[in-house]
Scaffold this active site. Structure first.
Site, PDB file in Angstrom:
ATOM      1  N   GLY A   1      -5.312 -11.724   3.724  1.00  0.00           N
ATOM      2  CA  GLY A   1      -6.196 -11.242   2.664  1.00  0.00           C
ATOM      3  C   GLY A   1      -5.567 -10.149   1.822  1.00  0.00           C
TER       4      GLY A   1
ATOM      5  N   LYS B   1      -4.832   0.241  -2.662  1.00  0.00           N
ATOM      6  CA  LYS B   1      -5.913  -0.532  -2.049  1.00  0.00           C
ATOM      7  C   LYS B   1      -6.816   0.384  -1.238  1.00  0.00           C
ATOM      8  CE  LYS B   1      -3.653  -1.792   2.318  1.00  0.00           C
ATOM      9  NZ  LYS B   1      -3.132  -2.873   3.149  1.00  0.00           N
TER      10      LYS B   1
ATOM     11  N   ASP C   1       0.854  -1.183   0.000  1.00  0.00           N
ATOM     12  CA  ASP C   1       0.000   0.000   0.000  1.00  0.00           C
ATOM     13  C   ASP C   1       0.892   1.236   0.000  1.00  0.00           C
ATOM     14  OD1 ASP C   1       0.730   0.639   2.761  1.00  0.00           O
ATOM     15  OD2 ASP C   1      -0.633  -0.969   3.339  1.00  0.00           O
TER      16      ASP C   1
END
Length: 326
Positions: free
Chosen positions: A237, A202, A178
């Site tokens: 995830g 994201k 990120d």
């Protein structure tokens, strides 16, 4: 001069909680010491009892605990060990926490939330810790929560040395999961010879824990061996989504690298099935057999912890472990 002066040798003692005894044993071996014999158990009510089986009076005590699941139990045990050391008249107490508890709760996203990472620092200070030692804090500013010295160690040298042997340095790109981890990715790129950078854009809903959506890659990864770097992997995830987006954008391969392998369910399955070439973590947290999978590599952080403990005990320079300068 009034009073009595004694001249005795300083003494280093290493103490371990029950959360990750294997790491403590490896640190003890690196230091060439034995762990202080410790009795620790749970009462039927869930309360924890600890006692050290030998005198630690006047010693420099380093008490090591990895805050894995169930994190609250191991934090409490760590605090009780620190309190027991204080009451046993040790000279100096260093709480060694390879993975800082509640590190991700370091600020208020919304009103009426706690700043839990600050509370952890306050608890250890109140219990009697004179200094903290941790590896790859989620945010470096967390050091400021503790009213005393904090030794912030970096696993990057250990991880970089391994990754160098696993990728084509002429065809590598370092990827941040990120935008917030770009600075870390820049350091990685420099260590790998000035290779290109990219990051995964994201979005995250702060009301839904452990969920993020990877939207696109910013940067050129097509045909390259991507090294996706982060400080920790929890449910997997975010990192699995990152691998998917990188592969969709033409990455030749993806190697995942992180310091802390929290690996809460269903992380092992996600990581095993995400398409990554290899997942590399350290042993700051225990990774039991049931959480291991093909392609997972666990590097030992024990030599780094032992060297840092020795520097603190010898009143040397912890900084010199990373930049070569005292």
């Amino acid at each position: 001069m009034s009073g009595i002066t004694t001249f005795g040798e300083r003494r280093l003692v290493l103490i371990s909680g029950r959360a990750h005894p294997d790491l403590a044993e490896r640190v003890a071996q690196e230091l060439g010491v034995d762990l202080v014999p410790t009795t620790a158990y749970d009462f039927a009510s869930g309360e924890i009892y600890v006692r050290f089986a030998e005198s630690v009076r006047g010693a420099d005590a380093f008490v090591l605990q990895s805050h894995t699941a169930p994190v609250n139990q191991w934090v409490m045990e760590h605090l009780l060990m620190v309190d027991a050391l204080k009451r046993a008249s040790v000279k100096q107490i260093t709480a060694v926490m390879p993975f800082y508890p509640y590190a991700r709760q370091d600020k208020k996203h919304r009103g009426r939330e706690p700043i839990s990472a600050r509370l952890m620092a306050d608890l250890f200070r109140t219990a009697g810790a004179h200094r903290l030692m941790s590896v790859d804090l989620h945010a470096a500013q967390t050091q400021g929560f503790f009213d005393g010295p904090v030794d912030h160690l970096f696993a990057m040298p250990t991880l970089v040395d391994y990754v160098r042997t696993r990728v084509d340095l002429g065809n590598v790109v370092v990827v941040s999961p990120d935008a917030g981890r770009i600075r870390v990715a820049e350091l990685w790129a420099a260590k790998l010879g000035g290779c290109p950078l990219a990051f995964v854009h994201k979005t995250r809903d702060i009301t839904r824990p452990n969920q993020a959506v990877a939207n696109r890659v910013v940067g050129d990864v097509a045909g390259r061996d991507a090294v996706l770097v982060d400080d920790l992997i929890d449910t997997g995830g975010t990192i699995a989504e990152g691998v998917r987006v990188l592969r969709e954008n033409g990455a030749k391969s993806v190697t995942i690298v992180a310091t802390h392998g929290v690996l809460s369910e269903p992380a092992p399955r996600r990581l095993a099935e995400c398409g990554a070439l290899e997942v590399v973590v350290t042993d700051t947290l225990p990774i039991p057999h049931e959480k291991r999978f093909p392609g997972l590599t666990v590097l030992s952080i024990a030599p780094l912890l032992a060297r840092a403990i020795r520097e603190v005990f010898d009143e040397g320079s912890v900084t010199s472990l990373f930049d070569g300068n005292a």
